[in-house]
Design a protein around this motif. Structure first.
Motif, PDB file in Angstrom:
ATOM      1  N   GLY A 246       0.787  -1.231   0.000  1.00  0.00           N
ATOM      2  CA  GLY A 246       0.000   0.000   0.000  1.00  0.00           C
ATOM      3  C   GLY A 246       0.812   1.270   0.000  1.00  0.00           C
ATOM      4  N   THR A 247       2.131   1.185   0.174  1.00  0.00           N
ATOM      5  CA  THR A 247       2.952   2.394   0.176  1.00  0.00           C
ATOM      6  C   THR A 247       3.122   2.911  -1.256  1.00  0.00           C
ATOM      7  OG1 THR A 247       4.942   1.002   0.173  1.00  0.00           O
ATOM      8  CG2 THR A 247       4.199   1.845   2.292  1.00  0.00           C
ATOM      9  N   CYS A 248       3.331   4.205  -1.378  1.00  0.00           N
ATOM     10  CA  CYS A 248       3.378   4.855  -2.691  1.00  0.00           C
ATOM     11  C   CYS A 248       4.749   5.463  -2.965  1.00  0.00           C
ATOM     12  CB  CYS A 248       2.321   5.945  -2.778  1.00  0.00           C
ATOM     13  SG  CYS A 248       0.620   5.320  -2.720  1.00  0.00           S
ATOM     14  N   PHE A 249       5.151   5.421  -4.224  1.00  0.00           N
ATOM     15  CA  PHE A 249       6.449   5.950  -4.635  1.00  0.00           C
ATOM     16  C   PHE A 249       6.312   6.663  -5.976  1.00  0.00           C
ATOM     17  CE2 PHE A 249       7.349   2.393  -1.882  1.00  0.00           C
ATOM     18  CZ  PHE A 249       8.414   2.830  -1.103  1.00  0.00           C
ATOM     19  N   MET A 250       7.165   7.667  -6.171  1.00  0.00           N
ATOM     20  CA  MET A 250       7.368   8.257  -7.482  1.00  0.00           C
ATOM     21  C   MET A 250       8.609   7.606  -8.080  1.00  0.00           C
ATOM     22  SD  MET A 250       5.066  10.428  -8.358  1.00  0.00           S
ATOM     23  CE  MET A 250       3.759  11.405  -7.626  1.00  0.00           C
ATOM     24  N   VAL A 251       8.489   7.184  -9.331  1.00  0.00           N
ATOM     25  CA  VAL A 251       9.603   6.538 -10.037  1.00  0.00           C
ATOM     26  C   VAL A 251       9.768   7.225 -11.383  1.00  0.00           C
ATOM     27  CG1 VAL A 251      10.493   4.367 -10.952  1.00  0.00           C
ATOM     28  CG2 VAL A 251       9.057   4.337  -8.896  1.00  0.00           C
ATOM     29  N   LYS A 252      11.019   7.464 -11.779  1.00  0.00           N
ATOM     30  CA  LYS A 252      11.284   8.038 -13.097  1.00  0.00           C
ATOM     31  C   LYS A 252      12.569   7.439 -13.660  1.00  0.00           C
ATOM     32  CE  LYS A 252      13.855  12.111 -11.437  1.00  0.00           C
ATOM     33  NZ  LYS A 252      13.941  13.586 -11.483  1.00  0.00           N
ATOM     34  N   CYS A 253      12.713   7.489 -14.985  1.00  0.00           N
ATOM     35  CA  CYS A 253      13.946   7.020 -15.611  1.00  0.00           C
ATOM     36  C   CYS A 253      14.473   8.088 -16.554  1.00  0.00           C
ATOM     37  CB  CYS A 253      13.761   5.686 -16.318  1.00  0.00           C
ATOM     38  SG  CYS A 253      12.786   5.735 -17.843  1.00  0.00           S
ATOM     39  N   THR A 254      15.795   8.183 -16.629  1.00  0.00           N
ATOM     40  CA  THR A 254      16.441   9.194 -17.467  1.00  0.00           C
ATOM     41  C   THR A 254      17.621   8.628 -18.263  1.00  0.00           C
ATOM     42  OG1 THR A 254      17.878   9.850 -15.610  1.00  0.00           O
ATOM     43  CG2 THR A 254      15.821  11.084 -15.894  1.00  0.00           C
ATOM     44  N   ASN A 255      18.057   7.393 -17.956  1.00  0.00           N
ATOM     45  CA  ASN A 255      19.293   6.864 -18.532  1.00  0.00           C
ATOM     46  C   ASN A 255      19.100   6.083 -19.829  1.00  0.00           C
ATOM     47  OD1 ASN A 255      20.703   7.990 -16.428  1.00  0.00           O
ATOM     48  ND2 ASN A 255      20.865   6.095 -15.248  1.00  0.00           N
ATOM     49  N   ASN A 256      17.868   5.989 -20.294  1.00  0.00           N
ATOM     50  CA  ASN A 256      17.592   5.298 -21.548  1.00  0.00           C
ATOM     51  C   ASN A 256      16.993   6.317 -22.525  1.00  0.00           C
ATOM     52  OD1 ASN A 256      15.812   3.736 -23.523  1.00  0.00           O
ATOM     53  ND2 ASN A 256      16.807   2.046 -22.454  1.00  0.00           N
ATOM     54  N   PRO A 257      17.369   6.283 -23.807  1.00  0.00           N
ATOM     55  CA  PRO A 257      16.836   7.257 -24.762  1.00  0.00           C
ATOM     56  C   PRO A 257      15.313   7.282 -24.832  1.00  0.00           C
ATOM     57  CG  PRO A 257      18.669   6.052 -25.738  1.00  0.00           C
ATOM     58  CD  PRO A 257      18.357   5.374 -24.432  1.00  0.00           C
ATOM     59  N   ALA A 258      14.671   6.174 -24.453  1.00  0.00           N
ATOM     60  CA  ALA A 258      13.207   6.114 -24.506  1.00  0.00           C
ATOM     61  C   ALA A 258      12.555   6.689 -23.250  1.00  0.00           C
ATOM     62  CB  ALA A 258      12.745   4.678 -24.719  1.00  0.00           C
ATOM     63  N   CYS A 259      13.323   6.987 -22.222  1.00  0.00           N
ATOM     64  CA  CYS A 259      12.765   7.495 -20.963  1.00  0.00           C
ATOM     65  C   CYS A 259      12.203   8.900 -21.134  1.00  0.00           C
ATOM     66  CB  CYS A 259      13.829   7.530 -19.876  1.00  0.00           C
ATOM     67  SG  CYS A 259      14.392   5.918 -19.295  1.00  0.00           S
ATOM     68  N   SER A 260      11.066   9.162 -20.512  1.00  0.00           N
ATOM     69  CA  SER A 260      10.485  10.506 -20.559  1.00  0.00           C
ATOM     70  C   SER A 260      11.152  11.443 -19.562  1.00  0.00           C
ATOM     71  CB  SER A 260       8.980  10.440 -20.260  1.00  0.00           C
ATOM     72  OG  SER A 260       8.761  10.178 -18.879  1.00  0.00           O
ATOM     73  N   GLY A 261      11.679  10.885 -18.466  1.00  0.00           N
ATOM     74  CA  GLY A 261      12.266  11.715 -17.420  1.00  0.00           C
ATOM     75  C   GLY A 261      11.249  12.231 -16.423  1.00  0.00           C
TER      76      GLY A 261
END
Length: 266
Positions: free
Chosen positions: A92-107
């Protein structure tokens, strides 16, 4: 530049703006926006995905079953390794996750809820999110979800956030319940998202009786002989905040049924 080229460029820019706006509105309350876009708030982690490419995952070890497909989770969920699942306390815990190291990542960050456990090799990493195929795809730029999923395993950044659902706390009665044994999974918990204690009281009782965590978000209680309900339930989260759902479980409750309260945590 021709008029048609200018128009095409305008449409492309407009589509990107709408995508970003939709992502942020879907996954993140506006009051968290500034904090979660601050890169200093994020820590490194690893992410993989499971199930079908656009699937919603499962409630698995947290006991939420297929409810994660629907609102308020909408498939934006993740299994977590031991440091996230924490023997069920992390359900039930919540997290924000993002990716930046792949050309397809939105950031841009997405919000996910821990609803399952990722055992075994996931514990080779300090923090490992095993996202639903749908959630993993939402880390990508428009139209590049499949490209990102092909990477399989990516480096991400994450931060813990409060849960904010447009819903009330609900309990789903386990199919194995009976008049002398209550087992229920707790859903849609705001705030910490993590329930630390649950107490139950039947109509006519004065004291509260403690329920026991059986696994994940499933809590159990041995009903005293002659007790029929309705039952009120008091939920206390990790921050020691409590709310009471009066007569949440009706007198004629049934196994497999879900009952919604009219309350939630801040």
């Amino acid at each position: 530049m021709s008029i048609s080229n200018k128009y095409s460029r305008f449409i492309s820019i407009l589509s990107l703006i709408l995508f970003v706006s939709n992502e942020l509105c879907l996954c993140m309350p506006s009051k968290l926006l500034n904090a979660t876009l601050n890169g200093e708030a994020f820590s490194p982690a690893v992410a993989t995905w499971y199930g079908s490419p656009t699937g919603s995952g499962s409630g698995g070890a947290c006991g939420l079953e297929n409810d994660v497909i629907y609102a308020p989770y909408n498939g934006m969920i993740s299994a977590g390794n031991g440091n996230l699942f924490r023997s069920g306390a992390g359900c039930g815990t919540c997290f924000m996750v993002k990716c930046t190291n792949n050309p397809a990542c939105s950031g841009y960050p997405i919000r996910v809820t821990i609803t399952d456990e990722c055992p075994g090799l996931c514990n080779n990493d300090r923090i490992h999110f095993d996202l639903s195929g749908k959630a993993f795809g939402f880390l990508a730029k428009p139209g590049r979800g499949d490209e990102l999923r092909k990477a399989g395993r990516i480096d991400v950044q994450y931060t813990s956030v409060q849960c904010h659902y447009d819903s009330k706390i609900a309990v789903k009665m386990d199919a194995g319940c009976n008049a002398y044994y209550i087992a229920m999974a707790v859903e849609n918990v705001n705030g910490d998202g993590e329930i630390n204690r649950i107490e139950i009281s039947a109509q006519g009782w004065k004291p509260w009786a403690s329920m026991q965590r059986k696994w994940g978000e499933t809590w159990i209680f041995n009903v005293p002989s002659g007790t029929t309900g309705p039952f009120s339930v008091r939920f206390t989260d990790r921050s020691s905040r409590s709310v009471v759902a009066y007569n949440l479980i009706p007198r004629n409750w049934a196994p497999g049924k879900k009952y919604y309260s009219n309350i939630n945590l801040p």
